[in-house]
Design a protein around this motif. Structure first.
Motif, PDB file in Angstrom:
ATOM      1  N   HIS A 157      19.413  -0.931-100.414  1.00  0.00           N
ATOM      2  CA  HIS A 157      20.165  -1.830 -99.760  1.00  0.00           C
ATOM      3  C   HIS A 157      19.935  -2.056 -98.195  1.00  0.00           C
ATOM      4  O   HIS A 157      20.136  -3.033 -97.610  1.00  0.00           O
ATOM      5  CB  HIS A 157      21.578  -1.648-100.063  1.00  0.00           C
ATOM      6  CG  HIS A 157      22.174  -1.953-101.413  1.00  0.00           C
ATOM      7  ND1 HIS A 157      21.892  -1.148-102.494  1.00  0.00           N
ATOM      8  CD2 HIS A 157      22.584  -3.378-101.884  1.00  0.00           C
ATOM      9  CE1 HIS A 157      22.341  -1.976-103.574  1.00  0.00           C
ATOM     10  NE2 HIS A 157      22.791  -3.185-103.156  1.00  0.00           N
ATOM     11  N   ILE A 158      19.420  -1.072 -97.650  1.00  0.00           N
ATOM     12  CA  ILE A 158      19.055  -1.085 -96.210  1.00  0.00           C
ATOM     13  C   ILE A 158      17.603  -1.888 -96.250  1.00  0.00           C
ATOM     14  O   ILE A 158      17.689  -2.729 -95.013  1.00  0.00           O
ATOM     15  CB  ILE A 158      18.616   0.501 -95.714  1.00  0.00           C
ATOM     16  CG1 ILE A 158      19.989   1.008 -95.583  1.00  0.00           C
ATOM     17  CG2 ILE A 158      17.841   0.274 -94.468  1.00  0.00           C
ATOM     18  CD1 ILE A 158      19.629   2.631 -95.201  1.00  0.00           C
ATOM     19  N   VAL A 159      16.740  -1.703 -97.034  1.00  0.00           N
ATOM     20  CA  VAL A 159      15.514  -2.611 -97.096  1.00  0.00           C
ATOM     21  C   VAL A 159      15.972  -3.985 -97.250  1.00  0.00           C
ATOM     22  O   VAL A 159      15.598  -5.064 -96.716  1.00  0.00           O
ATOM     23  CB  VAL A 159      14.766  -2.117 -98.272  1.00  0.00           C
ATOM     24  CG1 VAL A 159      13.526  -3.015 -98.663  1.00  0.00           C
ATOM     25  CG2 VAL A 159      14.169  -0.747 -97.896  1.00  0.00           C
ATOM     26  N   TRP A 194      15.387  -7.492 -95.118  1.00  0.00           N
ATOM     27  CA  TRP A 194      14.693  -8.586 -95.946  1.00  0.00           C
ATOM     28  C   TRP A 194      15.383  -9.858 -95.526  1.00  0.00           C
ATOM     29  O   TRP A 194      14.809 -10.974 -95.287  1.00  0.00           O
ATOM     30  CB  TRP A 194      14.553  -8.504 -97.295  1.00  0.00           C
ATOM     31  CG  TRP A 194      13.577  -7.449 -98.069  1.00  0.00           C
ATOM     32  CD1 TRP A 194      13.705  -6.857 -99.036  1.00  0.00           C
ATOM     33  CD2 TRP A 194      12.192  -7.331 -97.536  1.00  0.00           C
ATOM     34  NE1 TRP A 194      12.540  -6.086 -99.395  1.00  0.00           N
ATOM     35  CE2 TRP A 194      11.599  -6.495 -98.629  1.00  0.00           C
ATOM     36  CE3 TRP A 194      11.443  -7.712 -96.529  1.00  0.00           C
ATOM     37  CZ2 TRP A 194      10.333  -5.822 -98.308  1.00  0.00           C
ATOM     38  CZ3 TRP A 194      10.196  -7.440 -96.165  1.00  0.00           C
ATOM     39  CH2 TRP A 194       9.555  -6.492 -97.206  1.00  0.00           C
ATOM     40  N   ILE A 195      16.649  -9.696 -95.212  1.00  0.00           N
ATOM     41  CA  ILE A 195      17.273 -11.043 -94.883  1.00  0.00           C
ATOM     42  C   ILE A 195      16.782 -11.382 -93.405  1.00  0.00           C
ATOM     43  O   ILE A 195      16.555 -12.732 -93.348  1.00  0.00           O
ATOM     44  CB  ILE A 195      19.031 -10.842 -94.531  1.00  0.00           C
ATOM     45  CG1 ILE A 195      19.592 -10.544 -95.839  1.00  0.00           C
ATOM     46  CG2 ILE A 195      19.331 -11.938 -93.911  1.00  0.00           C
ATOM     47  CD1 ILE A 195      20.907  -9.903 -95.878  1.00  0.00           C
ATOM     48  N   PHE A 196      16.618 -10.718 -92.628  1.00  0.00           N
ATOM     49  CA  PHE A 196      15.862 -11.097 -91.324  1.00  0.00           C
ATOM     50  C   PHE A 196      14.468 -11.505 -91.243  1.00  0.00           C
ATOM     51  O   PHE A 196      13.956 -12.374 -90.546  1.00  0.00           O
ATOM     52  CB  PHE A 196      16.039 -10.148 -90.247  1.00  0.00           C
ATOM     53  CG  PHE A 196      17.611  -9.631 -89.722  1.00  0.00           C
ATOM     54  CD1 PHE A 196      18.039 -10.525 -88.798  1.00  0.00           C
ATOM     55  CD2 PHE A 196      18.308  -8.724 -90.398  1.00  0.00           C
ATOM     56  CE1 PHE A 196      19.474 -10.332 -88.452  1.00  0.00           C
ATOM     57  CE2 PHE A 196      19.658  -8.485 -89.997  1.00  0.00           C
ATOM     58  CZ  PHE A 196      20.148  -9.164 -89.120  1.00  0.00           C
ATOM     59  N   PHE A 197      13.684 -10.887 -92.188  1.00  0.00           N
ATOM     60  CA  PHE A 197      12.280 -11.163 -92.458  1.00  0.00           C
ATOM     61  C   PHE A 197      12.212 -12.412 -92.997  1.00  0.00           C
ATOM     62  O   PHE A 197      11.102 -13.251 -92.571  1.00  0.00           O
ATOM     63  CB  PHE A 197      11.853 -10.016 -93.334  1.00  0.00           C
ATOM     64  CG  PHE A 197      10.367  -9.956 -93.559  1.00  0.00           C
ATOM     65  CD1 PHE A 197       9.612  -9.144 -92.694  1.00  0.00           C
ATOM     66  CD2 PHE A 197       9.571 -10.806 -94.563  1.00  0.00           C
ATOM     67  CE1 PHE A 197       8.277  -8.991 -92.915  1.00  0.00           C
ATOM     68  CE2 PHE A 197       8.298 -10.810 -94.564  1.00  0.00           C
ATOM     69  CZ  PHE A 197       7.676  -9.920 -93.836  1.00  0.00           C
ATOM     70  N   ARG A 198      12.961 -12.881 -94.037  1.00  0.00           N
ATOM     71  CA  ARG A 198      12.971 -13.956 -94.930  1.00  0.00           C
ATOM     72  C   ARG A 198      13.292 -15.317 -93.840  1.00  0.00           C
ATOM     73  O   ARG A 198      12.796 -16.358 -94.000  1.00  0.00           O
ATOM     74  CB  ARG A 198      13.568 -14.065 -96.012  1.00  0.00           C
ATOM     75  CG  ARG A 198      13.788 -15.405 -96.890  1.00  0.00           C
ATOM     76  CD  ARG A 198      12.202 -15.922 -97.127  1.00  0.00           C
ATOM     77  NE  ARG A 198      12.384 -17.213 -97.973  1.00  0.00           N
ATOM     78  CZ  ARG A 198      12.623 -18.282 -97.461  1.00  0.00           C
ATOM     79  NH1 ARG A 198      12.825 -18.332 -96.071  1.00  0.00           N
ATOM     80  NH2 ARG A 198      12.665 -19.462 -98.243  1.00  0.00           N
ATOM     81  N   VAL A 210      19.074 -12.096-102.162  1.00  0.00           N
ATOM     82  CA  VAL A 210      18.520 -10.973-101.433  1.00  0.00           C
ATOM     83  C   VAL A 210      17.735 -10.384-102.509  1.00  0.00           C
ATOM     84  O   VAL A 210      16.548  -9.669-102.017  1.00  0.00           O
ATOM     85  CB  VAL A 210      19.419 -10.236-100.704  1.00  0.00           C
ATOM     86  CG1 VAL A 210      18.683  -9.212 -99.765  1.00  0.00           C
ATOM     87  CG2 VAL A 210      20.054 -10.894 -99.720  1.00  0.00           C
ATOM     88  N   TYR A 211      18.286  -9.969-103.423  1.00  0.00           N
ATOM     89  CA  TYR A 211      17.800  -9.259-104.478  1.00  0.00           C
ATOM     90  C   TYR A 211      16.752  -9.977-105.016  1.00  0.00           C
ATOM     91  O   TYR A 211      15.465  -9.387-105.349  1.00  0.00           O
ATOM     92  CB  TYR A 211      18.684  -8.981-105.672  1.00  0.00           C
ATOM     93  CG  TYR A 211      19.829  -7.926-105.300  1.00  0.00           C
ATOM     94  CD1 TYR A 211      19.866  -7.075-104.287  1.00  0.00           C
ATOM     95  CD2 TYR A 211      21.009  -8.019-106.381  1.00  0.00           C
ATOM     96  CE1 TYR A 211      20.987  -6.217-104.018  1.00  0.00           C
ATOM     97  CE2 TYR A 211      21.999  -7.123-105.719  1.00  0.00           C
ATOM     98  CZ  TYR A 211      22.076  -6.252-104.760  1.00  0.00           C
ATOM     99  OH  TYR A 211      23.285  -5.375-104.639  1.00  0.00           O
TER     100      TYR A 211
END
Length: 468
Positions: free
Chosen positions: A370-372, A376-380, A236-237
């Motif tokens: 960390h909210i972002v 991003w998990i859902f975005f990717r 994620v990072y």
């Protein structure tokens, strides 16, 4: 035609040379840029040039009708018609296939099997960006912030200008079109700015983003159930770094190319991961889209007028629709929902008062980042099921390492360092580069491009935001 290719390099050298030869002949220069922009767009599929032309015709006619209308009612009617046409085209290409597939699945589940047509719709590259520019033009004419142009070629060039055509930044007509009337000047500082931004953009995309994607992110997100919690978090990072370098890299290149042609575009990214709140994040991430959503969606919905509840509703709807704009999938809807809810919670808790200085700002940066990353998990993720599996894997607390290497760690660290270098570092860099003189700048640029080509992974990956 992709920026980091030999084809584009040859294309741009020709346009650069001829456009400056025609700098004293404004109409000829603009015609050259217009034709070259359509050639650039048609390099993918010439059929889509007709869509781009139709968009320009609708905006041009709509602007003239709004400007010449004798009553506010007539102005509103024309504006509504133009915006409806623009959004209908955008909706068809982006969402028709999704809704047809959803309808087919619904009929199957309730036992009403139907032979619905399968729509094979190819999404025109950059349709969202040039549609947003068209809408902003007619809305600004309606608001009397600008006058409708009588030059169709000027408007068509504004909508299709090739540096930012397919992935932004979203440029306002009031900012760009007056530049078309002025005689362009390429100062040494503008040349330094253009060359530096192209170099840094190429490095971000070709080296950082491409290595993060090919060595780590793509492998983890394809099968998150096979990775440990540690590797899932690191991925994620890594994706946060990848999408920033990919998208801001494109913006840097676009702004740099425009500068070399004598035009000024505003900065589109400003170290977003140093933000101490989501509100600040959206003033630093994809700034042109954030401002577009604010001016043409949030404010028309009512903005912060009408009380607290309506303000929160407008915030949520803006981010929800911003998520839906990225694609017809639950993952994008959840991405927008996370940002919308986080913005509401920040206002409820009055977070801004606690994150301005010192320890409060450090905590704010960590929480916001960390909210972002959660969003991003859902975005990717390619599906909602994969996103949920990804989050579940993180909660298991396993620490096995399979793909994570010191090289990947170094790439992530380099992305992080770039977020906290002193502000206005870009400006200092291209000012310093300009001191090398024209020949010196060209030598430095050529050496930089060779170095990037040598250290970058093989192949040319498209920019992430081409799909939007």
């Amino acid at each position: 035609m992709l920026f980091p290719t030999v084809d584009f390099g040859i294309f741009f050298l020709i346009i650069f040379s001829v456009s400056w030869f025609l700098r004293e002949r404004a109409d000829s220069r603009k015609l050259l840029l217009l034709v070259s922009s359509y050639f650039f767009y048609g390099y993918w599929d010439w059929a889509f040039c007709l869509l781009l032309l139709f968009n320009a015709v609708v905006s041009y006619g709509g602007g003239l009708l709004i400007d010449g209308a004798g009553s506010d009612r007539r102005r509103k009617q024309v504006l509504a018609l133009v915006v409806t046409v623009d959004l209908a085209l955008l909706g068809y290409f982006k969402y028709a296939g999704f809704f047809m597939e959803s309808l087919r699945e619904l009929f199957f589940r309730i036992g009403l099997e139907r032979d619905l047509p399968i729509l094979e719709i190819i999404l025109p590259v950059g349709i969202s960006f040039f549609t947003f520019q068209s809408i902003s033009y007619v809305v600004d004419v309606y608001r009397r912030e600008i006058h409708a142009t009588r030059s169709f070629s000027d408007l068509a060039l504004y909508i299709s200008f090739f540096p930012q055509l397919v992935a932004g930044p979203i440029v306002r007509a009031a900012h760009f079109m007056p530049q078309l009337e002025a005689t362009p000047i390429l100062t040494r500082l503008m040349m330094g700015k253009g060359l530096f931004l192209i170099l840094i953009g190429m490095f971000k995309k070709m080296v950082l983003a491409n290595y993060l994607a090919t060595l780590y992110v793509d492998e983890i997100f394809i099968a998150p159930e096979q990775a440990s919690s540690f590797e899932l978090v690191m991925a994620v990072y890594a994706y946060a770094g990848q999408i920033y370098c990919d998208f801001s890299g494109y913006s840097d290149i676009a702004i740099g190319i425009a500068a070399l042609l004598g035009y000024h575009f505003k900065r589109n990214f400003n170290q977003p991961y140093r933000s101490a709140s989501l509100q600040e994040f959206w003033t630093r991430w994809h700034i042109s889209l954030s401002q577009w959503l604010r001016d043409y969606l949030y404010i028309p919905l009512g903005g912060s007028r009408g009380g607290t509840v309506k303000t929160y509703r407008n915030l949520f709807l803006t981010m929800f629709l911003g998520g839906l704009w990225h694609g017809a999938a639950m993952t994008f809807v959840i991405w927008g929902t996370i940002h919308g809810l986080a913005l509401i919670i920040e206002r409820l808790l009055k977070i801004r008062r606690f994150v301005e200085h010192g320890l409060g700002r450090i905590v704010g940066v960590l929480v916001t980042f960390h909210i972002v990353c959660l969003a991003w998990i859902f975005f990717r993720a390619n599906s909602l099921e994969l996103a949920l599996a990804y989050i579940e894997g993180i909660t298991l607390g396993t620490t096995d390492i399979y793909l994570f290497t010191p090289f990947v760690a170094g790439l992530i660290a380099l992305c992080a360092i770039g977020q906290f270098v002193p502000e206005r570092s870009y400006e200092r860099c291209y000012w310093t580069l300009s001191k090398a003189g024209t020949v010196g700048m060209m030598i430095i640029f050529a050496l930089g491009m060779v170095a990037i080509q040598q250290i970058a992974p093989s192949g040319t990956a498209p920019f992430i935001y081409f799909q939007f």
